[in-house]
Design an enzyme around this catalytic site. Sequence first.
Site, PDB file in Angstrom:
ATOM      1  N   ASP A  90      32.152  27.528  20.774  1.00 20.49           N
ATOM      2  CA  ASP A  90      31.199  26.025  20.173  1.00 20.49           C
ATOM      3  C   ASP A  90      30.829  25.200  20.791  1.00 20.49           C
ATOM      4  O   ASP A  90      29.928  24.863  22.093  1.00 20.49           O
ATOM      5  CB  ASP A  90      32.806  24.662  20.345  1.00 20.49           C
ATOM      6  CG  ASP A  90      33.096  24.137  20.523  1.00 20.49           C
ATOM      7  OD1 ASP A  90      34.012  23.710  19.261  1.00 20.49           O
ATOM      8  OD2 ASP A  90      32.586  22.595  19.854  1.00 20.49           O
ATOM      9  N   ILE A  91      29.861  25.332  19.234  1.00 20.39           N
ATOM     10  CA  ILE A  91      28.772  24.072  19.170  1.00 20.39           C
ATOM     11  C   ILE A  91      28.674  23.118  19.849  1.00 20.39           C
ATOM     12  O   ILE A  91      29.468  22.138  19.767  1.00 20.39           O
ATOM     13  CB  ILE A  91      27.807  23.983  18.556  1.00 20.39           C
ATOM     14  CG1 ILE A  91      27.361  25.777  17.694  1.00 20.39           C
ATOM     15  CG2 ILE A  91      26.482  23.042  17.700  1.00 20.39           C
ATOM     16  CD1 ILE A  91      26.917  25.988  16.879  1.00 20.39           C
TER      17      ILE A  91
ATOM     18  N   ASN B 253      25.115  16.631  13.446  1.00 17.21           N
ATOM     19  CA  ASN B 253      25.738  15.499  11.403  1.00 17.21           C
ATOM     20  C   ASN B 253      25.473  13.892  11.261  1.00 17.21           C
ATOM     21  O   ASN B 253      24.751  13.935  10.490  1.00 17.21           O
ATOM     22  CB  ASN B 253      26.940  16.326  10.976  1.00 17.21           C
ATOM     23  CG  ASN B 253      27.433  17.485  11.115  1.00 17.21           C
ATOM     24  OD1 ASN B 253      27.001  18.340  10.212  1.00 17.21           O
ATOM     25  ND2 ASN B 253      28.516  18.055  10.855  1.00 17.21           N
TER      26      ASN B 253
ATOM     27  N   GLU C 188      32.236  24.419  13.709  1.00 15.74           N
ATOM     28  CA  GLU C 188      31.481  24.409  13.899  1.00 15.74           C
ATOM     29  C   GLU C 188      31.847  25.908  15.966  1.00 15.74           C
ATOM     30  O   GLU C 188      31.443  25.750  16.776  1.00 15.74           O
ATOM     31  CB  GLU C 188      30.934  23.982  15.396  1.00 15.74           C
ATOM     32  CG  GLU C 188      31.611  22.961  16.599  1.00 15.74           C
ATOM     33  CD  GLU C 188      32.189  21.536  16.122  1.00 15.74           C
ATOM     34  OE1 GLU C 188      32.359  21.407  14.717  1.00 15.74           O
ATOM     35  OE2 GLU C 188      32.318  20.727  16.567  1.00 15.74           O
TER      36      GLU C 188
ATOM     37  N   ASP D 194      24.715  22.104   9.098  1.00 17.07           N
ATOM     38  CA  ASP D 194      25.452  23.222   7.512  1.00 17.07           C
ATOM     39  C   ASP D 194      23.810  24.572   8.363  1.00 17.07           C
ATOM     40  O   ASP D 194      24.377  25.639   8.296  1.00 17.07           O
ATOM     41  CB  ASP D 194      25.381  23.535   6.352  1.00 17.07           C
ATOM     42  CG  ASP D 194      26.309  22.222   5.705  1.00 17.07           C
ATOM     43  OD1 ASP D 194      27.349  22.970   6.930  1.00 17.07           O
ATOM     44  OD2 ASP D 194      26.674  22.593   4.935  1.00 17.07           O
TER      45      ASP D 194
END
Length: 294
Positions: A173-174, A181, A216, A190
């Site tokens: 997971d980022i 964002n 993500e 994106d």
Amino acid sequence: MKDESVVLIVDDVASNVEVLANILKDEYQIKIAQSGEKAIELALRAPLPDIILLDIEMPSMDGFEVLKALRGNSVTKDIPVIFVTSHDATAQEEKGLQEGAVDYITKPIRPIIVKARIKTHLIIKEQRDELVYAASHDQLTGLYNRHHLNEEGGRKFSRALRYQDRLSVIMLDIDHFKKINDTYGHLVGDNVLREVSVLFNTHKRNEDFASRFGGEEFVILLDNCALEDAVYKAEIIRKSIESLMPENILVTASFGVAELSYAHSNFEELLKDADTALYEAKESGRNKVVAFYE
Ligand SMILES: [Mg+2]
């Protein structure tokens, strides 16, 4: 349509093959077989045919038998087959269509009709291929989607259990993606996802399976891979994400790794253990790899 579609022409009579090949050779790449056995062999060999023109009347193995064999093989089962015959017999046409031929052409060959039918069925095939692709892939990253992960994960899980092979899962997971964002906007977000996704394909073996789990979050399945090797691999990916700087932003990710064991009764349970380890990685400071131990 792709640049040069491959047409396999099957007919036991050389002059018939020649007629068809001459009509089609300027637009398509042509493969030729003069027996049913040869047709099946060529249908399995690269470049795989996009469409097959199949004579019905052939000695030893006729067109119906060839069609049946093609339909029974996972590599060739979706290749459209057009029957070609000298008989204008409705019964044969019905039989051919029932057994899965997409169309039927009668001899003598009329070039314009042959070309038109082939073009039509290549377009249909391409549209179907696109639908199949869209159903299993994530639009943004081009990785497999969650739906396909669940299907493939279930298959890999059963296979690994049956053959006592190893199977490991990396879930990542980022870190603080929402902040990316919020700060830079969704378009930049994106692009970050796209650039990070490219890394999974760079680092994966052919048998590895990389997917976007959602948002993500990503899942990678590793066949024949023990927990410690999967951790090692996750660590390599973690470092390459850290030094990637997509959109000039320092991006990091947290990783959870788990390996299939007899404690798992299905793929979802294995995934859940990777998720638990990922949660721990997040809770204990992020940008790290945590392995799940029983
Ligand atoms: Mg024949």
